[in-house]
Write an enzyme that holds these catalytic residues in place. Structure first.
Site, PDB file in Angstrom:
ATOM      1  N   GLU A  10      -4.966   3.809   6.460  1.00 58.03           N
ATOM      2  CA  GLU A  10      -4.459   3.566   4.859  1.00 58.03           C
ATOM      3  C   GLU A  10      -5.319   4.758   4.074  1.00 58.03           C
ATOM      4  O   GLU A  10      -5.001   5.078   3.166  1.00 58.03           O
ATOM      5  CB  GLU A  10      -5.161   2.321   4.440  1.00 58.03           C
ATOM      6  CG  GLU A  10      -4.709   1.913   3.244  1.00 58.03           C
ATOM      7  CD  GLU A  10      -5.564   0.870   2.481  1.00 58.03           C
ATOM      8  OE1 GLU A  10      -6.218   1.262   1.586  1.00 58.03           O
ATOM      9  OE2 GLU A  10      -5.742  -0.183   2.789  1.00 58.03           O
ATOM     10  N   SER A  33     -10.526  -0.904   3.537  1.00 54.04           N
ATOM     11  CA  SER A  33      -9.909  -1.064   4.826  1.00 54.04           C
ATOM     12  C   SER A  33      -9.455   0.265   5.156  1.00 54.04           C
ATOM     13  O   SER A  33      -8.798   1.055   4.463  1.00 54.04           O
ATOM     14  CB  SER A  33      -8.429  -1.984   4.476  1.00 54.04           C
ATOM     15  OG  SER A  33      -8.780  -2.944   3.928  1.00 54.04           O
ATOM     16  N   ARG A  61       0.698  -1.318  -0.050  1.00 57.54           N
ATOM     17  CA  ARG A  61      -0.025   0.060  -0.011  1.00 57.54           C
ATOM     18  C   ARG A  61       0.723   1.360   0.048  1.00 57.54           C
ATOM     19  O   ARG A  61       0.656   2.170   0.596  1.00 57.54           O
ATOM     20  CB  ARG A  61      -0.913  -0.019   1.227  1.00 57.54           C
ATOM     21  CG  ARG A  61      -2.136  -1.085   1.276  1.00 57.54           C
ATOM     22  CD  ARG A  61      -2.860  -1.034   0.088  1.00 57.54           C
ATOM     23  NE  ARG A  61      -4.064  -1.811   0.074  1.00 57.54           N
ATOM     24  CZ  ARG A  61      -4.157  -3.276  -0.099  1.00 57.54           C
ATOM     25  NH1 ARG A  61      -3.054  -3.533  -0.585  1.00 57.54           N
ATOM     26  NH2 ARG A  61      -5.119  -4.047   0.136  1.00 57.54           N
TER      27      ARG A  61
HETATM   28  N1  EPU Z   1     -10.189 -10.684  10.523  1.00 59.77           N
HETATM   29  C1  EPU Z   1     -10.557 -10.906  11.712  1.00 59.77           C
HETATM   30  N2  EPU Z   1     -11.817  -9.996  11.682  1.00 59.77           N
HETATM   31  C2  EPU Z   1     -12.205  -9.158  11.056  1.00 59.77           C
HETATM   32  C3  EPU Z   1     -11.454  -9.134   9.656  1.00 59.77           C
HETATM   33  C4  EPU Z   1     -10.488  -9.998   9.552  1.00 59.77           C
HETATM   34  O1  EPU Z   1     -10.252 -11.691  12.501  1.00 59.77           O
HETATM   35  O2  EPU Z   1     -13.287  -8.460  11.345  1.00 59.77           O
HETATM   36  C5  EPU Z   1      -8.699 -11.382  10.383  1.00 59.77           C
HETATM   37  C6  EPU Z   1      -9.152 -12.921   9.759  1.00 59.77           C
HETATM   38  O3  EPU Z   1      -8.163 -13.829  10.343  1.00 59.77           O
HETATM   39  C7  EPU Z   1      -9.074 -12.884   8.219  1.00 59.77           C
HETATM   40  C8  EPU Z   1      -7.759 -12.086   8.295  1.00 59.77           C
HETATM   41  O4  EPU Z   1      -8.012 -11.053   9.253  1.00 59.77           O
HETATM   42  O5  EPU Z   1      -8.538 -14.358   8.174  1.00 59.77           O
HETATM   43  C9  EPU Z   1      -7.814 -11.323   7.125  1.00 59.77           C
HETATM   44  O6  EPU Z   1      -8.849 -10.834   6.721  1.00 59.77           O
HETATM   45  P1  EPU Z   1      -9.347 -10.590   5.148  1.00 59.77           P
HETATM   46  O7  EPU Z   1      -9.280 -11.632   4.399  1.00 59.77           O
HETATM   47  O8  EPU Z   1     -10.608  -9.869   5.083  1.00 59.77           O
HETATM   48  O9  EPU Z   1      -8.416  -9.353   4.629  1.00 59.77           O
HETATM   49  P2  EPU Z   1      -7.871  -8.021   5.566  1.00 59.77           P
HETATM   50  O10 EPU Z   1      -6.474  -8.373   5.817  1.00 59.77           O
HETATM   51  O11 EPU Z   1      -8.663  -7.650   6.639  1.00 59.77           O
HETATM   52  C10 EPU Z   1      -6.699  -6.998   3.218  1.00 59.77           C
HETATM   53  C11 EPU Z   1      -6.745  -5.863   2.445  1.00 59.77           C
HETATM   54  C12 EPU Z   1      -8.015  -5.782   1.678  1.00 59.77           C
HETATM   55  C13 EPU Z   1      -7.938  -6.944   0.591  1.00 59.77           C
HETATM   56  C14 EPU Z   1      -8.041  -8.199   1.497  1.00 59.77           C
HETATM   57  C15 EPU Z   1      -7.985  -9.195   0.568  1.00 59.77           C
HETATM   58  C16 EPU Z   1      -5.180  -4.295   3.802  1.00 59.77           C
HETATM   59  C17 EPU Z   1      -5.110  -3.058   4.572  1.00 59.77           C
HETATM   60  N3  EPU Z   1      -6.490  -4.790   3.395  1.00 59.77           N
HETATM   61  O12 EPU Z   1      -7.802  -7.071   4.356  1.00 59.77           O
HETATM   62  O13 EPU Z   1      -7.946  -4.348   1.255  1.00 59.77           O
HETATM   63  O14 EPU Z   1      -9.251  -6.859  -0.087  1.00 59.77           O
HETATM   64  O15 EPU Z   1      -6.792  -8.292   2.372  1.00 59.77           O
HETATM   65  O16 EPU Z   1      -6.696  -9.474   0.015  1.00 59.77           O
HETATM   66  O17 EPU Z   1      -4.511  -4.964   3.404  1.00 59.77           O
HETATM   67  C18 EPU Z   1      -8.522  -2.239   0.960  1.00 59.77           C
HETATM   68  O18 EPU Z   1      -7.098  -1.969   1.056  1.00 59.77           O
HETATM   69  O19 EPU Z   1      -9.041  -1.013   1.048  1.00 59.77           O
HETATM   70  C19 EPU Z   1      -8.761  -3.629   1.112  1.00 59.77           C
HETATM   71  C20 EPU Z   1     -10.099  -3.908   1.056  1.00 59.77           C
END
Ligand code: EPU
Length: 331
Positions: free
Chosen positions: A327, A231, A156
């Site tokens: 972010e 995010s 990012r």
């Molecule tokens: N999780 C929780 N609780 C929550 C949300 C997430 O425990 O409420 C944990 C879970 O363990 C889950 C892990 O976080 O397995 C990962 O969650 P998720 O797959 O939803 O992805 P994220 O890490 O929360 C990132 C990006 C997203 C992108 C997704 C999928 C960032 C800041 N965010 O989110 O990007 O769509 O991975 O690759 O890196 C964005 O940047 O706006 C965005 C939506």
């Protein structure tokens, strides 16, 4: 001069005023605007939180166009204008059989904003397919082409958010996509599960895109229904030793390796663990299906969302000694 609402121009749906909003449809039009370096540029408005009325001139990027600049049997190179909508570009590529950006389906925002923060999802980032970025220097009005390596992409991150912040306006990007032998990335657990539920064992780029669209729709609120900027925080990167210490109290803490000594921890997990997930604070709150997404329940002020974000940051720091970085750009 009357005031104009910026509500339609930001996916958070925050209602602040501006005094002058100019939509530009070409680079030539842009270059005619005086004092460009003092303007506020908005693309899709999907990564900003507006906390006050805007006194600068607001420029809305509507520069459009997708052209093929190179092509052989295996690859196609596209030149895409920065005001194009990102997801429409993804759909155009899928329809034409061009692979490489299907994992980034349904990311809101414009093409020009994509390299700014090196958008990414489900194991792919724009830096993996981007060849160059063309941008106008806002003081000298000269155009410069930045090759991929010159953009200094990170998680990012790019040079346009760091040392060149506010100095350039991105007008166009180049993408190199596959026409056959697509390198599909389906390793992300949610994608694997979706494909196996549908009994798809030889997925196409369209299948991967459909999977991503379904996953995002199930977790992430549609900005048209509930204002948000995806995010709100980045996933923090911490030392492995720090993680091991936290594991003593939180054995189920999740992490992904970054280097031998560093790991990425999902911010959503940290926020959920502290009880913020789905909690509503006035007109804002953390989303009930994805704690990392802050939402506007209607009529929230940018300052309310900013306050909530700071409270979450403080809480995460107090409990885990982890600094959460926003972010979203606060304006
Ligand atoms: N999780 C929780 N609780 C929550 C949300 C997430 O425990 O409420 C944990 C879970 O363990 C889950 C892990 O976080 O397995 C990962 O969650 P998720 O797959 O939803 O992805 P994220 O890490 O929360 C990132 C990006 C997203 C992108 C997704 C999928 C960032 C800041 N965010 O989110 O990007 O769509 O991975 O690759 O890196 C964005 O940047 O706006 C965005 C939506």
């Amino acid at each position: 001069m009357g005031s104009l609402s910026l509500k339609p121009y930001n996916t958070f749906g925050i209602d602040v005023n501006a005094y002058e909003i100019i939509e530009v449809k070409s680079v030539e039009e842009l270059l005619f605007i005086p004092h460009l370096s003092k303007c506020l540029f908005i693309g899709g408005g999907s990564n900003i939180l507006l906390t006050k009325d805007v006194t600068q001139k607001v420029i809305i990027n509507k520069i459009e166009g997708i052209e093929t600049i190179n092509e052989d049997e295996d690859y196609i190179e596209l030149e895409v204008a920065s005001g194009e909508n990102w997801h429409e570009l993804v759909l155009y590529c899928i329809e034409n059989g061009y692979g490489g950006i299907e994992n980034m389906s349904l990311i809101p925002g414009s093409v020009g904003a994509a390299p700014m923060q090196n958008i990414g999802a489900y194991g792919t980032e724009i830096k993996d397919v981007l060849t160059y970025v063309k941008a106008v220097h806002l003081d000298s009005l000269t155009e410069k082409r930045f090759q991929n390596e010159e953009c200094k992409f990170g998680y990012r991150e790019s040079i346009f958010k760091k040392s060149l912040k506010g100095k350039y306006f991105i007008t166009e990007i180049g993408l190199k996509l596959t026409k056959r032998n697509h390198k599909l990335n389906t390793s992300y657990g949610d994608i694997e599960n979706w494909l196996s539920e549908k009994d798809i064992d030889k997925p196409t780029i369209k299948d991967v895109s459909d999977a991503v669209i379904a996953i995002r729709r199930s977790k992430l609120p549609d900005p048209k229904e509930l204002g948000n900027s995806g995010s709100f925080f980045k996933n923090p990167i911490i030392h492995r030793a720090h993680l091991n210490m936290l594991k003593m109290e939180y054995p189920d803490i999740k992490s992904y390796p970054v280097t031998d000594t560093l790991v990425k921890v999902p911010a959503g997990w940290l926020i959920e663990t502290l009880g913020w997930k789905g909690r509503r604070v006035g007109r804002t709150g953390s989303h009930r299906k994805q704690a990392l997404v802050l939402v506007n329940y209607g009529g929230a002020r940018g300052a309310d969302v900013h306050r909530l974000a700071k409270d979450i940051q403080e809480d995460v720091w107090a409990e885990f000694q982890i600094e959460l970085e926003m972010e979203v750009n606060i304006i």
